[in-house]
Motif scaffolding. Structure first.
Motif, short mmCIF file in Angstrom:
data_model
loop_
_atom_site.label_atom_id
_atom_site.label_comp_id
_atom_site.label_asym_id
_atom_site.label_seq_id
_atom_site.Cartn_x
_atom_site.Cartn_y
_atom_site.Cartn_z
N TYR A 175 122.55 -5.83 -11.49
CA TYR A 175 122.91 -5.89 -12.91
C TYR A 175 121.78 -5.39 -13.79
CZ TYR A 175 124.04 -7.57 -17.53
OH TYR A 175 124.26 -7.63 -18.88
N GLU A 176 120.56 -5.88 -13.54
CA GLU A 176 119.42 -5.46 -14.36
C GLU A 176 119.15 -3.96 -14.26
OE1 GLU A 176 115.93 -7.85 -13.67
OE2 GLU A 176 116.49 -9.16 -15.32
N LYS A 177 119.43 -3.37 -13.11
CA LYS A 177 119.20 -1.94 -12.93
C LYS A 177 120.37 -1.10 -13.44
CE LYS A 177 116.04 -2.37 -9.04
NZ LYS A 177 114.87 -1.82 -9.68
N GLY A 178 121.42 -1.77 -13.93
CA GLY A 178 122.57 -1.05 -14.48
C GLY A 178 123.51 -0.49 -13.43
N LYS A 179 123.39 -0.96 -12.21
CA LYS A 179 124.24 -0.46 -11.12
C LYS A 179 125.63 -1.10 -11.14
CE LYS A 179 121.00 2.00 -9.07
NZ LYS A 179 121.06 3.43 -8.89
N VAL A 180 125.72 -2.33 -11.64
CA VAL A 180 127.00 -3.03 -11.73
C VAL A 180 127.12 -3.67 -13.11
CG1 VAL A 180 127.15 -3.52 -9.24
CG2 VAL A 180 126.08 -5.19 -10.75
N SER A 181 128.35 -3.92 -13.50
CA SER A 181 128.61 -4.61 -14.76
C SER A 181 128.42 -6.12 -14.57
CB SER A 181 130.04 -4.34 -15.22
OG SER A 181 130.97 -4.97 -14.34
N LEU A 182 128.45 -6.84 -15.66
CA LEU A 182 128.33 -8.29 -15.60
C LEU A 182 129.46 -8.89 -14.76
CD1 LEU A 182 126.67 -10.70 -16.69
CD2 LEU A 182 128.31 -10.82 -18.56
N GLY A 183 130.67 -8.40 -14.96
CA GLY A 183 131.81 -8.88 -14.19
C GLY A 183 131.69 -8.58 -12.71
N GLN A 184 131.21 -7.38 -12.39
CA GLN A 184 131.03 -7.02 -10.99
C GLN A 184 129.95 -7.89 -10.35
OE1 GLN A 184 130.28 -2.87 -11.82
NE2 GLN A 184 132.19 -2.25 -10.80
N ALA A 185 128.88 -8.15 -11.08
CA ALA A 185 127.81 -9.01 -10.55
C ALA A 185 128.35 -10.41 -10.27
CB ALA A 185 126.64 -9.07 -11.53
N ALA A 186 129.14 -10.92 -11.20
CA ALA A 186 129.74 -12.25 -11.00
C ALA A 186 130.65 -12.26 -9.78
CB ALA A 186 130.51 -12.66 -12.26
N ILE A 222 130.35 -10.40 -7.11
CA ILE A 222 129.51 -10.38 -5.91
C ILE A 222 129.12 -11.79 -5.51
CG2 ILE A 222 127.20 -9.75 -5.04
CD1 ILE A 222 127.50 -7.13 -6.69
N VAL A 223 128.78 -12.60 -6.51
CA VAL A 223 128.35 -13.98 -6.24
C VAL A 223 129.55 -14.88 -5.97
CG1 VAL A 223 127.05 -15.93 -7.17
CG2 VAL A 223 126.32 -13.61 -7.68
N GLY A 224 130.70 -14.52 -6.54
CA GLY A 224 131.90 -15.34 -6.36
C GLY A 224 132.03 -16.42 -7.43
N VAL A 225 131.53 -16.13 -8.62
CA VAL A 225 131.59 -17.08 -9.73
C VAL A 225 132.17 -16.38 -10.95
CG1 VAL A 225 129.64 -18.46 -8.90
CG2 VAL A 225 129.22 -16.57 -10.49
N SER A 226 132.47 -17.15 -11.98
CA SER A 226 132.96 -16.58 -13.23
C SER A 226 131.82 -15.87 -13.96
CB SER A 226 133.53 -17.67 -14.13
OG SER A 226 132.49 -18.52 -14.59
N LYS A 227 132.17 -15.02 -14.92
CA LYS A 227 131.14 -14.35 -15.72
C LYS A 227 130.27 -15.38 -16.42
CE LYS A 227 133.73 -10.36 -17.20
NZ LYS A 227 134.08 -9.53 -18.36
N ARG A 228 130.92 -16.40 -16.98
CA ARG A 228 130.17 -17.43 -17.71
C ARG A 228 129.16 -18.12 -16.80
NH1 ARG A 228 132.06 -21.77 -22.02
NH2 ARG A 228 130.23 -23.09 -21.93
N THR A 229 129.58 -18.50 -15.62
CA THR A 229 128.68 -19.17 -14.68
C THR A 229 127.53 -18.25 -14.29
OG1 THR A 229 130.46 -20.56 -13.83
CG2 THR A 229 128.51 -20.29 -12.41
N PHE A 230 127.85 -16.97 -14.06
CA PHE A 230 126.80 -16.02 -13.70
C PHE A 230 125.79 -15.91 -14.83
CE2 PHE A 230 125.00 -11.73 -13.34
CZ PHE A 230 124.47 -11.81 -12.06
N MET A 231 126.28 -15.78 -16.07
CA MET A 231 125.38 -15.66 -17.22
C MET A 231 124.51 -16.90 -17.37
SD MET A 231 127.65 -13.66 -20.14
CE MET A 231 128.54 -15.11 -20.58
N GLU A 232 125.10 -18.07 -17.16
CA GLU A 232 124.35 -19.32 -17.31
C GLU A 232 123.32 -19.50 -16.21
OE1 GLU A 232 127.54 -22.17 -17.41
OE2 GLU A 232 127.86 -21.90 -19.57
N THR A 233 123.52 -18.89 -15.07
CA THR A 233 122.66 -19.07 -13.91
C THR A 233 121.57 -18.01 -13.81
OG1 THR A 233 124.59 -19.97 -12.77
CG2 THR A 233 122.70 -19.45 -11.40
N MET A 234 121.75 -16.88 -14.45
CA MET A 234 120.81 -15.76 -14.33
C MET A 234 119.36 -16.16 -14.62
SD MET A 234 122.85 -12.56 -16.01
CE MET A 234 121.50 -11.42 -15.76
N GLY A 235 119.15 -16.91 -15.67
CA GLY A 235 117.79 -17.30 -16.06
C GLY A 235 117.08 -18.11 -15.01
N GLN A 236 117.82 -18.92 -14.26
CA GLN A 236 117.22 -19.73 -13.20
C GLN A 236 116.63 -18.86 -12.09
OE1 GLN A 236 120.20 -22.48 -11.84
NE2 GLN A 236 120.67 -23.17 -13.90
#
Length: 75
Positions: free
Chosen positions: A28-39, A41-55
């Protein structure tokens, strides 16, 4: 979606969720995937992915310094 199999050393203490977050966050940081695609990959919602990124040390905002300065100049 492609399937990727990665062999990790037995002594590496990493959970599947953590490994997926690290991979998805980098992509995601390198711009290879969108936020939704990154989420996905992990198997979570966009919201959960966004909330977890900082950790994991990732930023939701992947602006370069130059992009940010251009935005500020336009204000």
């Amino acid at each position: 979606m492609k399937t990727l199999t990665i062999n990790l050393p037995d002594n590496l203490d990493v959970e599947e969720f953590e490994a997926k977050m690290l991979l998805a966050g980098q992509l995601y940081e390198k711009g290879k995937v969108s936020l939704g695609q990154a989420a996905d990959i992990v198997g979570v919602s966009k919201r959960t992915f966004m909330e977890t990124m900082g950790q994991f040390g990732f930023s939701l905002f992947n602006y370069s310094v130059e992009d940010l300065q251009r935005e500020l100049d336009n204000i």
